[in-house]
Scaffold this motif. Structure first.
Motif, short mmCIF file in Angstrom:
data_model
loop_
_atom_site.label_atom_id
_atom_site.label_comp_id
_atom_site.label_asym_id
_atom_site.label_seq_id
_atom_site.Cartn_x
_atom_site.Cartn_y
_atom_site.Cartn_z
N LYS A 142 -11.48 2.93 2.33
CA LYS A 142 -9.50 1.77 2.77
C LYS A 142 -10.07 0.94 1.89
O LYS A 142 -10.24 0.02 1.20
CB LYS A 142 -10.57 1.05 3.94
CG LYS A 142 -8.94 0.00 4.29
CD LYS A 142 -7.98 0.85 5.53
CE LYS A 142 -6.92 0.95 5.42
NZ LYS A 142 -5.94 1.15 7.20
N ASP A 179 -0.85 4.25 5.45
CA ASP A 179 -0.66 4.08 7.12
C ASP A 179 -0.29 5.29 7.84
O ASP A 179 -1.20 4.96 9.40
CB ASP A 179 -0.53 2.36 7.62
CG ASP A 179 -2.24 1.08 7.52
OD1 ASP A 179 -3.06 2.28 7.31
OD2 ASP A 179 -1.96 0.17 7.90
N CYS A 227 -12.01 7.33 12.99
CA CYS A 227 -11.88 6.46 11.39
C CYS A 227 -13.42 7.05 11.47
O CYS A 227 -13.65 6.37 11.60
CB CYS A 227 -11.69 5.82 10.75
SG CYS A 227 -10.07 4.89 10.78
N ARG A 234 -5.43 10.24 12.52
CA ARG A 234 -5.98 8.83 12.24
C ARG A 234 -6.22 7.76 13.77
O ARG A 234 -5.98 6.24 13.11
CB ARG A 234 -5.16 7.99 11.11
CG ARG A 234 -4.22 9.14 9.75
CD ARG A 234 -5.39 8.38 8.94
NE ARG A 234 -5.53 7.41 8.01
CZ ARG A 234 -4.87 6.93 7.40
NH1 ARG A 234 -3.36 7.47 6.95
NH2 ARG A 234 -4.89 5.96 6.97
N LEU A 262 -5.72 4.33 2.64
CA LEU A 262 -6.90 5.64 3.31
C LEU A 262 -7.24 6.47 1.74
O LEU A 262 -6.05 7.70 1.66
CB LEU A 262 -6.97 5.77 4.06
CG LEU A 262 -8.72 6.55 4.86
CD1 LEU A 262 -9.20 5.45 4.72
CD2 LEU A 262 -8.19 7.52 5.93
N ASN A 294 -4.05 -0.84 1.55
CA ASN A 294 -3.23 -0.48 2.82
C ASN A 294 -3.04 1.27 2.17
O ASN A 294 -3.24 1.49 3.42
CB ASN A 294 -1.87 -1.19 2.18
CG ASN A 294 -1.78 -2.14 3.27
OD1 ASN A 294 -2.30 -2.25 3.92
ND2 ASN A 294 -0.66 -3.40 2.46
#
Lengths: 164, 296, 331
Positions: free
Chosen positions: C203, C222, A117, A114, C208, C206
């Motif tokens: 997104k 996250d 992105c 992560r 993805l 909070n």
């Protein structure tokens, strides 16, 4: 000696984080696009970046708050107009971009963690990633490559890996 | 157009299997495929039991009986099962992987190829025909355009069968997903897939039905239904429509397709299902809504 | 034991050679190979450069043409085989029997390897491909346990290659249509699983979110690592439970089994990852080179070093690496 070098990089990095976001647009953008056009002229000529025609790619350096907006027209990269929404976005912090550029880190690895992105049209981001992976590093001057590696290694130590 | 009952995908109890096939005798089906195609561990009916079932059915009907082989072979036991089916001595065999193709062609026997054998072009069809393939059930993901391309390019055509109704087999794995769902590993699966006679539905986090888990197999979340494409299927030279065994309500499905071949096509008789693959689209799409699809 | 390494670009190929690959496999940049991603793979110019570098260093070049040819563009797949033969590649890796027939007739001297996409898991299946098309080697699908691999090696009529490391495909390769069911494109037909054009990362609050052709595959908090947006690695609802119903994002790592694989007679170890960067190729190939050399020199005393494990873990999809199907409890 090492400690001195590290504190200089830290100072430089902190200064960058403070100053750069205050600028209306990053002054390096023009120079950066010019550099791309020189370094990738063979690829541009071979049509390997045609997928960017009339598309806007935004490279977002999160910690420095730099947004590079690139498009392509007539066999050359150009700056994208400020009011046009990006078709694809690639975001990471400066250290991670440098780690990718210097060949220290694999972008997919950063993606799994992560730290890198992708937004918007995934295919554009993926194709850009693959095209840059395919770039022949022997065409970069040795001194520049060495500098890139040194700075990438420095930043990898001083930049926090994850966004808090 | 002939109607075929494909091999059962789910794990049913022995008595239920026997009753199911007995009930099929009085339907207008032309062909019945028999046998375990998913998991070599399933033992309600072993190879010998399926052969026995074939004998009983064959005595009671003049429908064609075909024996189907396992799709994904892993152990020597799986291979032995396939050998027993191929050596049956009486009935045509549907090969569901290249092991069966090899065993059957070595024995100089004719065979059919099931939908999990990867045949995507005329060269592959011709090669397998030279080895004895007489019938080809098209991979479920192949659309009508590509199929026409294959058939137009073939000098000699096999009988062509299309998966026309039911949840489509999409994938096979070493892992048993039903066992995993119950926190068990495959070696100690406790045959939990038997609790799900029409599989275990898997939905997205937004509730969209995506797949059906059936042991090591993953099926489509929606059933394919090509009933409204019946005229086009005839036009394209399809010989056989495969209807996949359902735990309940099999007879009305067969009836709806049988009516179509007696010029009484009524798409409203069945739930709409999906037809994306046939229309060269993502498999989960429904292109022809309720009405009769016209060929382009 | 030969170390067979992936390259999606010229720099990756160089990285593989520099770090000790015995053979490198590549694909042409079109739907004839199973990593048909934008910007990846080799055009004619780069394929020639690749060959030159391979020959200079005395390694082998394999060309993967491992998708299933379409009837109306069969000539494209034929041309790919001709190009590989023209390059004098050491082997082509094929899955489609239509194409194997062509390669065998047209280029009788060209070595054929059976791709993992052909999903041959038994001795008779391997015999089929040897008898009909003269294949010399087969890559085994990642569905067999170690014992099954050992039994198959003993019964096989051709050399066998197995996967050592890489993103784990949990379905029998070449027998999975999950991708085309949702997106219309699949490995068999188009050389892609979860094509990038169907993938969306967004997104939301909070989390993805990742979607494939609009279908929600997963939501990541996250702190969670992400994986490739493939269907088999998403989180779904089964029986009211939200779970990785098929598989978590995980990589296969069979390094610990190297002595057994060697003893069984496995001829080659394949590393996955033509879609990965030269940085991945360098690190992973170097690690496997050291491990294989260790096995060749010390045999039974082989132990996986922490340093190797760390490098592989860092480059893995998902946090953990598992033995996958080699290990029965995984199944």
């Amino acid at each position: 000696m090492l400690a001195v070098k590290r504190s200089i990089s830290q100072l430089g990095y902190r200064f960058g984080c403070k100053i750069l976001p205050l600028l209306p647009s990053w002054p390096g953008e023009v120079a950066f696009i010019k550099l791309l056009n020189t370094r990738l002229s063979e690829e541009l000529h071979d049509g390997l970046f045609d997928f960017l025609d009339n598309q806007v790619l935004e490279v977002n350096v999160t910690d420095l708050q730099i947004r590079l907006r690139v498009s392509k027209r007539d066999a050359a990269f150009v700056r994208a107009l400020a009011d046009v929404e990006a078709d694809s976005t690639i975001s990471a912090n400066f250290a991670d971009f440098l780690a990718i550029a210097s060949g220290r880190e694999d972008p997919d690895t950063l993606f799994f963690q992560r730290r890198l992105c992708l937004g918007g049209q995934t295919e554009i981001g993926l194709t850009v990633k693959n095209r840059l992976d395919a770039f022949d590093r022997s065409r970069i001057p040795q001194w520049a490559l060495r500098w890139l590696e040194v700075i990438a290694a420095e930043l990898a130590v001083i930049t926090p890996k994850y966004r808090e | 157009m002939q109607l075929a009952l494909g091999p059962a995908q789910y794990y049913w109890r022995r008595n239920d299997i026997n009753h199911f096939y007995e009930a099929m005798l009085s339907t207008p089906l032309d062909i019945i495929y028999l046998g375990e195609v998913v998991c070599g561990k399933r033992h309600e009916l072993r190879a010998a039991d399926w052969l026995e079932r074939a004998r009983i059915l064959a005595e009671a009907t003049d429908k064609q009986i075909v024996l189907s082989t396992l799709t994904l072979l892993e152990s020597n036991a799986d291979l032995n099962w396939v050998r027993k089916i191929c050596d049956n001595g009486n009935w045509l065999v549907e090969a569901n992987d290249m092991s069966a193709v090899q065993l059957l062609s070595e024995a100089r026997l004719p065979f059919t190829c099931g939908p999990a054998v990867n045949i995507y072009n005329h060269k592959a069809v011709e090669h397998l025909m030279s080895m004895g393939m007489v019938r080809w059930t098209v991979p479920v993901e192949m659309g009508s355009q590509q199929l026409s391309g294959v058939l137009n390019a073939c000098e000699k055509k096999p009988e062509v069968e299309v998966f026309a109704y039911g949840h489509m087999p999409l994938a096979y794995s070493a892992r048993c997903f039903t066992a995993r769902h119950h926190g068990l590993d495959k070696d100690n699966c406790a045959y939990r897939c038997m609790e799900y006679p029409h599989g275990l539905p898997l939905a997205s986090q937004e509730g969209e039905e995506l797949f059906v888990i059936n042991g090591i197999q993953t099926l489509s979340g929606e059933a394919v239904n090509l009933l409204s494409h019946y005229p086009q299927l005839c036009e394209r030279g399809i010989d056989i429509l495969r209807l996949s065994p359902q735990w309940q309500q099999m007879a009305p499905i067969i009836d709806a397709f049988d009516r179509a071949r007696r010029d009484d096509l009524d798409p409203q008789l069945l739930p709409p299902g999906v037809d994306g693959y046939w229309c060269d689209r993502p498999g989960l799409e429904l292109i022809a809504r309720s009405g009769i699809a016209t060929s382009e | 034991m030969e170390l067979v390494c992936p390259a999606g670009s010229l720099p990756a190929l160089e990285a593989a050679i520099d770090n000790g690959a015995d053979a490198v496999y590549i694909g042409f940049s079109d739907e004839t190979n199973a990593r048909n991603f934008g910007g990846l793979n080799f055009n004619d110019k780069n394929a020639l450069r690749a060959l030159e570098r391979i020959r200079n260093r005395g390694r082998k070049l394999y060309v993967a043409i491992n998708t299933y040819a379409k009837p109306d563009s069969f000539t494209r797949w034929q041309a790919a085989v001709d190009r590989a033969a023209g390059l004098n590649a050491d082997a082509v890796i094929l899955a489609d029997i239509g194409l194997m027939g062509y390669a065998q007739r047209r280029h009788p001297d060209l070595a054929l390897h059976l791709s993992v996409q052909a999903s041959a898991t038994s001795a008779p299946a391997l015999e089929f491909y040897r008898q009909q098309f003269g294949i010399r080697r087969a890559v085994l699908p990642r569905v067999l346990s170690l014992k099954q691999v050992q039994q198959l090696t003993a019964a096989s009529c051709v050399e066998l290659e197995v996967f050592g490391f890489g993103s784990l495909c949990i379905m029998a390769e070449g027998r999975c249509h999950l991708s085309s069911y949702i997106t219309g494109e699949s490995p068999n037909k188009n050389g892609v699983c979860s094509p990038a054009k169907a993938v969306e990362w967004r997104k939301v609050a909070n989390e993805l979110e990742t979607r494939l052709n609009g279908v929600l595959i997963d939501r990541f908090a996250d702190h969670e690592n992400a994986g490739y947006p493939t269907l088999c690695k998403g989180r779904f609802i089964v029986d009211g439970k939200r779970q990785h119903a098929l598989e978590e994002p995980t990589s296969l790592n069979s390094m610990a089994l190297l002595p057994e694989l060697k003893a069984a007679g496995i001829k080659a170890i394949k590393l996955e990852g033509r879609q990965r960067s030269p940085a991945y190729v360098s690190q992973v190939v170097r690690t496997w080179r050291e491990a294989i050399d260790q096995v060749l020199q010390h045999g039974d005393d082989f132990l996986v070093k922490d340093r190797w494990q760390e490098t592989l873990a860092k480059n893995s999809e998902g946090k953990q690496t598992t033995l996958g199907a080699y290990d029965r409890p995984w199944q």
